[in-house]
Design an enzyme around this catalytic site. Sequence first.
Site, PDB file in Angstrom:
ATOM      1  N   GLU A  25      50.982 -20.948  69.915  1.00 49.09           N
ATOM      2  CA  GLU A  25      51.132 -19.627  69.296  1.00 49.09           C
ATOM      3  C   GLU A  25      51.399 -18.644  70.418  1.00 49.09           C
ATOM      4  OE1 GLU A  25      51.527 -19.552  66.330  1.00 49.09           O
ATOM      5  OE2 GLU A  25      50.504 -21.315  65.529  1.00 49.09           O
ATOM      6  N   CYS A  58      49.873 -10.073  69.311  1.00 47.82           N
ATOM      7  CA  CYS A  58      51.067 -10.904  69.493  1.00 47.82           C
ATOM      8  C   CYS A  58      52.125 -10.643  68.436  1.00 47.82           C
ATOM      9  CB  CYS A  58      50.695 -12.379  69.507  1.00 47.82           C
ATOM     10  SG  CYS A  58      49.829 -12.942  68.020  1.00 47.82           S
TER      11      CYS A  58
END
Length: 466
Positions: free
Chosen positions: A210, A244
Site C-alpha cells: 500500500e 496516502c
Amino acid sequence: MQFLKDSFDRLMAAYQQQPYPQLQQRQMQLKALRRQLLQQKPALLAALNADFGQRSHSDSQMLELLPSVSSIDYSLKQLHKWLKPQKRHLSWLFLPAKNYVVYQPLGVVGIIVPWNYPVFLSLGPLVAALCAGNKVMLKLSEYTPQTNQVLKNIIETALPDTALVIEGDAAVAAGFSQLPFQHLLYTGSTAVGYQVMRAASANLTPVTLELGGKSPLILAPDADISQMAERIVFGKTANAGQTCVAPDYLLVPEDKLKQCVSALQAEFLRFYPPAQFAHSYPAIINERHYQRLQHYLTEARAAGADIISCLDVTPQQQQQRLMPLTMVLNAPLDSALWREEIFGPVLPVYSYRNIDEAFAFVQQRPRPLALYLFSDNKALQHRVLQQTHAGGVCINETLMHVGQEDLPFGGIGPSGMGAYHGKEGFLTFSHAKAVHQKGRLNASILAYPQHRAKVFDKLLNWLLRT
C-alpha cells in the site's frame, strides 16, 4: 537480527499447534482487541497528540479509532459467512463428486506500519489477518514511540501468543522484511516498497504493498465549487495532509481558477479560524518532514510559482510545525511538487482549457492510489471509471472510500499491489484451497487406460467434434 527470528519462530510454533482456529476463537480475539482498544483510549489519544506535537483528540478518534472499531464490528458480523466453504461448479463428466473451496490460514504474517495513521494502519490489517486465523508480527514506526507503547500493550494484552509488536529503526525494518513470512503487508513510500518487495522475494513471500503516489482531483466544468470546496479542504487537510490518499494535486477549469482558490481559502478559514488552528490543527510529524515541505515551496517560489497560504502563521507556530493549506499556482511541471508525493497540506493547482486536457494530464502520469472527480455529469463519471486507472475512486467526495468496510482498499502499479479491508482482507490473508471430493462411486475409471478404448475414446470424439 536474532530477536526477530526468535519472535517469528515462537509465533510459527504457536501456529503449528493450532493451524485452524475455529470461528468462535477468532471472534473472541476480535472482541478482546476491541475491548482493549476502548479501555486504553485515553492513553492512546494522549500518545498520538504527543508523537505528532499537536493532534486533537477529536481528529484521532475520527480518523483512527472510529474506523478501527468499525472494521472490527463489521468483521464480527460477516466472519461466519467468509469462513463457509464455497461450492463450485462441477462438470457432469466428473459425477458423482463435489467441488468446493475452503479458506485456510496462511501461518505467520508480517505487517509494516507507517507513522501517519499508526493506529488504523496497524489494526486494519491486523483485524483482517485475525479473521483469516493467522499469527501476526507488526513492525511499528520509530516516529511514533509513545503511540507504539500503548499499541503494544493493547495488542499483546488482547492477543497473547497470537500477535507480537516490534519496534526499531530502518535496520530493524529491513531485517523484519527478510523474515520468511507467509504474507507481508507494507504501507509506506514507493521507494521503500521496492526494498520490501526485493527482500521478501528471497523467501518467495507474497506481498501486499500500500504505497501512495500523486492522487489527482479533477474539478469538472460543471462542478459547483462553492458546494464542493469543503470536501476538498477536508480531504487535503485531514491529518494536515499526511494521508496516502489525500488529493495530491488539483485540476481546475482555467476560467474558474480564481473562484476555486478563493473558495478553498474561505473554507479553510471556516474549518480552522486562527484560534482553532493554533490549538487543534494537526502538526507535521517531525522537523525533517516539515523542512521537506518547506523546501518544495522554496523551490517552486524560486521558479516563479505563486504561493497562496490560507493563513499567516506566527514564528511560534512554525516552530510547532503547524502548516496551513497552501496552494501553489504555476509551479513548473519538473519541480519536486509535481514529481514527488507531497504528504502534507500543500496543493499544486493546474488549470486546464478543456476536460480532455485534464484526462490526458492524469493518464500520462503513474497510476495513483486514489482519484477524485467532482462532477454530476454521468458521461464524465463513466469516463473516469472506464478510462483511468487508480486504486480507488471517489465521485464528489474525498478520502471516504477508505472508511467503507465492504470496499477493497489497495493500489495499482506504482501505488501498490493487492488489497485488503473487509472480505478482501480476509481473502488476502487466507489460502483458497481447492477441494475435489468423491465417495466410493467413481465414474472417472472410464478415463483410465484399461477402460479408455471401450467407452472414453468414443466420448472424447463426441465431445471434441467440430
